[in-house]
Design an enzyme around this catalytic site. Structure first.
Site, PDB file in Angstrom:
ATOM      1  N   THR A 270       0.848  -1.182  -0.112  1.00  0.00           N
ATOM      2  CA  THR A 270       0.109  -0.218   0.076  1.00  0.00           C
ATOM      3  C   THR A 270       0.730   1.406  -0.140  1.00  0.00           C
ATOM      4  O   THR A 270       0.554   1.932  -0.889  1.00  0.00           O
ATOM      5  CB  THR A 270      -0.998   0.156   1.409  1.00  0.00           C
ATOM      6  N   GLY A 271       1.968   1.132   1.088  1.00  0.00           N
ATOM      7  CA  GLY A 271       2.741   2.369   0.835  1.00  0.00           C
ATOM      8  C   GLY A 271       3.469   2.683  -0.812  1.00  0.00           C
ATOM      9  O   GLY A 271       3.819   3.758  -0.908  1.00  0.00           O
TER      10      GLY A 271
ATOM     11  N   TRP B 211       2.752   1.014  -3.493  1.00  0.00           N
ATOM     12  CA  TRP B 211       1.630   1.897  -3.942  1.00  0.00           C
ATOM     13  C   TRP B 211       1.237   3.326  -4.616  1.00  0.00           C
ATOM     14  O   TRP B 211       1.556   4.160  -5.679  1.00  0.00           O
ATOM     15  CB  TRP B 211       0.333   1.249  -4.247  1.00  0.00           C
ATOM     16  N   HIS B 212       1.170   3.898  -3.257  1.00  0.00           N
ATOM     17  CA  HIS B 212       0.991   5.824  -3.252  1.00  0.00           C
ATOM     18  C   HIS B 212       2.323   6.152  -3.839  1.00  0.00           C
ATOM     19  O   HIS B 212       2.197   7.766  -4.075  1.00  0.00           O
ATOM     20  CB  HIS B 212       1.006   6.107  -1.809  1.00  0.00           C
ATOM     21  N   GLY B 213       3.572   5.569  -3.992  1.00  0.00           N
ATOM     22  CA  GLY B 213       5.235   6.630  -4.483  1.00  0.00           C
ATOM     23  C   GLY B 213       6.136   5.982  -4.560  1.00  0.00           C
ATOM     24  O   GLY B 213       6.146   5.147  -3.114  1.00  0.00           O
TER      25      GLY B 213
END
Lengths: 465, 389
Positions: free
Chosen positions: A315-316, A318-320
């Protein structure tokens, strides 16, 4: 192209509506129009990367057809996932990986700096959803390449979600109808999202960006650190949920029903609950395609911790492509693991303790957004330190931004709750309500357009996604 | 079909009608904007369409009204003062370079025997009473203080109109257009009288006929709510309001000549026929700056000649040639200065492409005046201080 641009509002959207409703009959023709419009929408500003999207459509279509012939072929599925993740890695994570390898091993590897194709994380995840659903047999293979193209590239949710899983939309691509109620609901939802983005998010971003800049320069006061973090907390919510509202509204105008992406997340009583209310489509994607296949929560504690670690690391990431996103994701993983292991606050009987933890949740989320929005990890730490009272000498910067935007802060706090919706639901249907609704929505729309006409600050938060 | 036109769908119909209307109105502007497409980058098209979008000024007006309702005091890079007037702010600047340029220029003129006077005009923000929103700082006056201190230290002759305003106890803010950064025509006239007094005090041969500096010798025609200044145009009249504008014309006979050197147009006649451009009072206040009713706007080089002595008119100019290095504040000063002296030439160094020293050698002025406001110090205006090659 952005929804929050005059070209989209006054040229693109009317032209597509005219073509869809006045010029064409039949679902195939209308789908073809939507696909062409979606590719134009993407090509406008990303003229080269539209080829990347076409490649993604073609290759995933081929994988789908191959999976149809060789059902449950794990090798084919792996190849499809590797292709999609490879694309994502190449454009989003290659530079980050090489930079860290160079730093870690003293290497001098170089790669060309690549511009990030807008929305690549969204459309790649949708494409993977398709091949995985076909592999699992939970959705039929799409034999029409144009329909698959429409699923992957449909302009309302192309660049900022919601991430639509294929099995939830497959039937609607082939057959759907739009009632006047649907269309009206779509218009209202679109205008709500448009106003949230333009009036609230864009204006609050001015305070947030100032705070991040001051933190980057190491000159942020405690008051500004708090004000900036709150401004960003509201900005990212109204920006992202505003885009989702616009996407859901536009989808509904064309007969699609997308799943909700936000449910008043800042009212959450725990961090786990927050993630059930925030970016729901991403959470569901990871749940269905990562967490459950790993065993979910019906495993021993060791495996549960591993599963949570994997999901929150992803998730982390995926965000950048930056360490701050990894720290941010793992931080959430840690807190959610603690909540799962202790059963707190679900098992808590004390109302006071529950309320205190709800406040704590908001503060955790708020601090998380500082990590998320800051220029880099050191700048985030400067701002977090300032929030704890170790900031630069007090100045009037925070006073200025509060003086300028306090009505918007209050409005943002109010619209983060369902109070207005509940109040409106109590109104008796009738002529006055319909006229009042039309006036209110048109006023909101015109005011929002007026900001675009002014050329006001209009940041795009999803470039890193 | 009947169901479609139900009141229940009024919102959708209003939305569709709005989109349809603006789609039709946008076709022309968007087609023009598409001509900006010269490669894969679509940003120029968006920017061009944004500029030409239909009813843009109405949207600006609505936006200003909304933000006034919200109580915002910083809109579109303009700030609303406590008294409701609008201004922009200037950061703290390093004045070393432009001060050195000005000193060197003054010394060069001195070597050639040409007097030089640097006139510092007032700026919208009053140093003693800034009236800015909390947390907003403007350094225009502080920059001017440091700049003038260097000039005075190096012996350059200066006239600081801020000091004159303070000495005379004049109300600062009423001397500016509330929606603009410019001073009013009345203040421009006052500045003209202060300059003439300062020149005459230094050299009696610069004195002018007392009727020329007496406002009672003029007709004042005030047009109410006609002017939306440059700040007002950025935020719209619902935010800024509208300003009155006064047209000051001499009550005595005049014969003047106006020659613009860039395009080569000229005219001559009375003050009103020569220096006033009444067409600037027509059209949308968003598109036409009423301030330009004097002299018609900004030019690189403008020559104003007074023919009153040649024609032996009752009120005559003084036999002097003045070169005025100007910014826009001088649009309401130069016309009156021209009534006082035979020849006044205006150079705006932002627009004038020639060599200033060569120009001075050719013109042989009796005086060089630089009349600049503290907004001129910003780095995008630095060519105004590039006096020497």
């Amino acid at each position: 192209m952005l929804f929050s641009s005059t070209v989209f509002i006054f040229i693109f959207l009317p032209a597509v509506l005219i073509g869809y409703y006045l010029l064409l009959r039949g679902m195939k023709a209308r789908n073809a129009l939507l696909l062409a419009a979606s590719l134009l929408f993407y090509a406008w500003g990303e003229p080269v990367y539209v080829l990347l999207m076409l490649l993604s459509i073609a290759v995933n279509y081929a994988f789908g057809r191959l999976l149809e012939r060789r059902a449950h072929s794990r090798a084919l599925l792996c190849a499809a996932v590797i292709f999609n993740l490879g694309l994502l890695f190449h454009f989003k994570y290659l530079n980050f990986t090489v930079d860290n390898l160079n730093a870690l091993f003293g290497l001098h590897l170089s790669v060309p700096a690549l511009a990030l194709p807008i929305g690549i994380s969204f459309f790649t995840f949708q494409a993977m959803s398709y091949v995985i659903d076909v592999y699992r047999g939970t959705a039929p293979v799409q034999r029409n390449v144009l329909s698959l193209g429409l699923y992957i590239s449909f302009f309302p949710q192309l660049i900022a979600g919601p991430i639509v899983r294929y099995n939830s939309i497959a039937a609607q691509i082939e057959e759907r109808r739009v009632t006047p109620e649907d269309f009206q609901a779509g218009v209202c939802r679109f205008v709500e999202g448009f106003a949230k983005k333009i009036i609230l998010a864009n204006n609050l971003s001015l305070a947030a960006e100032k705070a991040f800049a001051l933190a980057g320069a190491g000159e942020i006061s405690t008051a500004m650190a708090w004000l900036g973090s709150l401004a960003y907390t509201f900005q990212i919510y109204f920006d992202f949920s505003g885009y989702s509202d616009m996407a859901i509204g536009l989808g509904r105008m064309f007969g699609f029903r997308f799943e909700e992406n936000f449910r008043y997340p800042y009212l959450s009583r725990s961090v786990s609950e927050f993630w059930n209310r925030w970016h729901i489509s991403l959470g569901h994607w990871f749940r269905d395609y990562v967490y459950f296949p790993l065993g979910g929560s019906r495993v021993d504690k060791g495996k549960l911790l591993r599963n949570l670690f994997v999901v929150w690391l992803l998730t982390g990431v995926w965000h950048g492509a930056a360490w701050q996103f990894i720290v941010w994701g793992l931080g959430y993983g840690l807190i959610i693991s603690l909540e799962k292991l202790t059963g707190f606050p679900r098992s808590c009987r004390s109302n006071i303790l529950s309320a205190a933890y709800a406040l704590c949740t908001f503060l955790i989320v708020n601090a998380g957004w500082v990590l998320f929005g800051a220029q880099d990890l050191p700048a985030a730490l400067v701002q977090l330190r300032a929030m704890l009272g170790f900031g630069a000498a007090p100045d009037l910067t925070a006073a200025f931004y509060w003086q300028e935007y306090w009505p918007l802060f209050l409005a943002a706090a109010f619209f983060s709750t369902p109070l207005l919706r509940r109040l409106l639901a109590r109104l008796r249907p009738g002529t006055a309500l319909e006229i009042g609704r039309a006036l209110l929505y048109m006023l909101l729309f015109v005011i929002s357009v007026s900001y675009l006409a002014m050329g006001a600050h209009n940041p795009f938060i999803y470039f890193t996604f | 079909m009947k169901k479609l036109f139900s009141l229940r769908y009024l919102t959708a119909w209003c939305f569709l009608l709005f989109l349809a209307l603006f789609f039709l109105l946008s076709l022309g502007p968007f087609a023009s904007a598409l001509r900006e497409l010269r490669g894969p980058d679509t940003a120029p098209v968006e920017a061009a369409y944004q500029q030409a979008m239909p009813r843009k000024t109405d949207f600006v007006t609505i936006n200003g009204g909304f933000r006034r309702l919200l109580g915002e005091r910083a809109v579109n890079e303009r700030y609303r003062l406590d008294n409701g007037q609008l201004t922009y702010i200037i950061p703290e600047l390093d004045m070393t370079r432009i001060a050195a340029n000005t000193v060197a220029f003054a010394e060069t003129l001195e070597q050639r025997g040409i007097p030089f006077l640097y006139v510092n005009t007032t700026f919208k923000t009053d140093e003693a009473d800034k009236q800015l929103p909390l947390g907003v700082e403007d350094y225009s006056n502080e920059n001017a203080d440091r700049f003038l201190a260097v000039l005075n230290e190096k012996g350059v002759d200066t006239l600081d109109l801020r000091e004159r305003e303070r000495t005379e106890g004049l109300d600062h803010y009423s001397r500016f257009y509330p929606t603009d950064h410019h001073w009013t025509a009345e203040t421009g006239f006052w500045a003209f009288t202060e300059i003439v007094d300062a020149l005459a005090a230094r050299d009696a041969s610069f004195a002018v006929d007392g009727r020329i500096t007496d406002l009672d010798s003029y007709r004042l025609d005030t047009r109410e709510n006609i002017f939306l200044g440059s700040a007002g145009r950025r935020v719209g009249p619902w935010y800024a309001g509208m300003d009155d504008l006064t047209i000051i014309t001499p009550a005595f006979n005049t014969h003047l000549a106006f020659q613009e050197m860039d395009q080569g147009f000229g005219r001559d006649g009375s003050f009103a026929e020569t220096f006033l451009f009444p067409e600037m009072l027509e059209g949308s206040p968003f598109e036409v700056s009423r301030y330009d009713v004097y002299l018609g706007g900004e030019y690189g080089e403008l020559r104003l000649d007074n023919l009153s002595r040649e024609e032996n008119l009752p009120v005559q100019s003084t036999e002097k040639k003045i070169l005025l290095l100007k910014d826009s504040a001088s649009l309401v000063v130069a016309p009156f200065l021209s009534l006082g002296y035979d020849s006044v030439r205006l150079l705006d160094l932002r627009l004038y492409g020639g060599n200033l020293m060569t120009y001075i050698e050719d013109y042989e002025p009796d005086l060089v005046l630089a009349v600049y406001n503290p907004g001129a110090y910003e780095d995008n205006n630095w060519e105004m201080f590039d006096f020497l090659p």
